[in-house]
Design an enzyme around this catalytic site. Sequence first.
Site, short mmCIF file in Angstrom:
data_model
loop_
_atom_site.label_atom_id
_atom_site.label_comp_id
_atom_site.label_asym_id
_atom_site.label_seq_id
_atom_site.Cartn_x
_atom_site.Cartn_y
_atom_site.Cartn_z
N ASP A 29 -2.16 3.59 11.82
CA ASP A 29 -2.89 4.32 10.78
C ASP A 29 -1.94 5.12 9.90
O ASP A 29 -2.19 5.29 8.70
CB ASP A 29 -3.93 5.25 11.40
CG ASP A 29 -5.08 4.49 12.05
OD1 ASP A 29 -5.18 3.27 11.81
OD2 ASP A 29 -5.88 5.11 12.78
N THR A 32 -0.53 2.76 7.39
CA THR A 32 -1.56 2.43 6.40
C THR A 32 -1.65 3.52 5.33
O THR A 32 -1.63 3.23 4.11
CB THR A 32 -2.94 2.30 7.08
OG1 THR A 32 -2.89 1.26 8.05
CG2 THR A 32 -4.03 1.99 6.07
N ASP A 66 1.01 -2.87 4.18
CA ASP A 66 -0.29 -3.37 4.63
C ASP A 66 -0.14 -4.54 5.60
O ASP A 66 -1.00 -4.78 6.44
CB ASP A 66 -1.13 -3.78 3.43
CG ASP A 66 -2.55 -4.16 3.80
OD1 ASP A 66 -3.21 -3.35 4.49
OD2 ASP A 66 -3.00 -5.25 3.44
N ASP A 69 1.16 -2.77 9.11
CA ASP A 69 0.22 -2.01 9.94
C ASP A 69 -0.66 -2.92 10.79
O ASP A 69 -0.99 -2.59 11.93
CB ASP A 69 -0.62 -1.04 9.10
CG ASP A 69 -1.50 -1.73 8.07
OD1 ASP A 69 -1.52 -2.97 8.03
OD2 ASP A 69 -2.17 -1.02 7.29
N GLY A 70 -1.02 -4.07 10.25
CA GLY A 70 -1.80 -5.03 11.04
C GLY A 70 -1.01 -5.57 12.21
O GLY A 70 -1.53 -5.71 13.33
N THR A 80 -8.79 -1.00 16.22
CA THR A 80 -10.01 -0.22 16.36
C THR A 80 -10.90 -0.36 15.13
O THR A 80 -10.41 -0.65 14.04
CB THR A 80 -9.68 1.27 16.55
OG1 THR A 80 -9.05 1.77 15.35
CG2 THR A 80 -8.74 1.47 17.74
N ASP A 87 -8.10 0.80 6.85
CA ASP A 87 -7.27 -0.18 6.17
C ASP A 87 -7.97 -0.74 4.95
O ASP A 87 -7.38 -0.85 3.86
CB ASP A 87 -6.91 -1.31 7.15
CG ASP A 87 -5.98 -2.33 6.53
OD1 ASP A 87 -4.83 -1.97 6.22
OD2 ASP A 87 -6.40 -3.49 6.31
N ASP A 91 -6.89 -0.19 1.04
CA ASP A 91 -6.66 -1.35 0.17
C ASP A 91 -7.34 -1.16 -1.18
O ASP A 91 -6.77 -1.44 -2.24
CB ASP A 91 -7.18 -2.62 0.83
CG ASP A 91 -6.30 -3.11 1.96
OD1 ASP A 91 -5.19 -2.57 2.13
OD2 ASP A 91 -6.73 -4.02 2.69
#
Length: 217
Positions: A29, A32, A66, A69-70, A80, A87, A91
């Site tokens: 997080d 992100t 981005d 973070d995934g 979660t 996220d 975006d």
Amino acid sequence: MLNVLARVHVDRVAEPLGRWLVGKGVVPDAVTVAGTVGTVAAALWFLPRGELFAGALVITFFVLFDLVDGAMARASGRVTPFGAVLDSTCDRVADSALFAGLTWWCLGVGEERVLGVAALLCLVTGQLVSYVKARAEGAGLRADGGLVERAERLILGLTGTGLHGLGVPYALHVALWALAAASLWTVGQRIVAVYRSAREVERDDPGGRPVDPATGS
């Protein structure tokens, strides 16, 4: 479209980096939010001032957060619902900042008022493409796919911006008008996909479920 084609190659870099950051105690997080803050700051600092090439480079750097973070979420096993919502929200904020910055430049120092219309269309339709999918999924329907998704919007927008900053004639004009038209088409594609999905649900469950008049769902 490009999301699927590029995912395998991108993951080869993102996955090891994600595991390394998790090992250092960094949480997904945080990456992100950092990527979003960096993207917004770069878009609203460089673009309105006409520093298009520098802006495109810095924004691209932060947009890549981005992807990381995934990978971090998968590596840590902490995928979660909150992280997914955060996220998606970030975006939308980052995408809006990019096209808002371009609109600001067009209507300001760029003196490109007609092109500003294209930038504004990209801003609005980009949000609509994402909203239709999110609203459909909230109603238990499908609205996947389409001509341009987030990856295509960013690639076209940033490529056109960077090339225009390098002095390539009409690079940004072609990119923004093509993207505006393609995004409008994608909105239509997703509306049609929702309609078809709703018809399938109606066939499977003719009785349906009651609609809440306050929310329409």
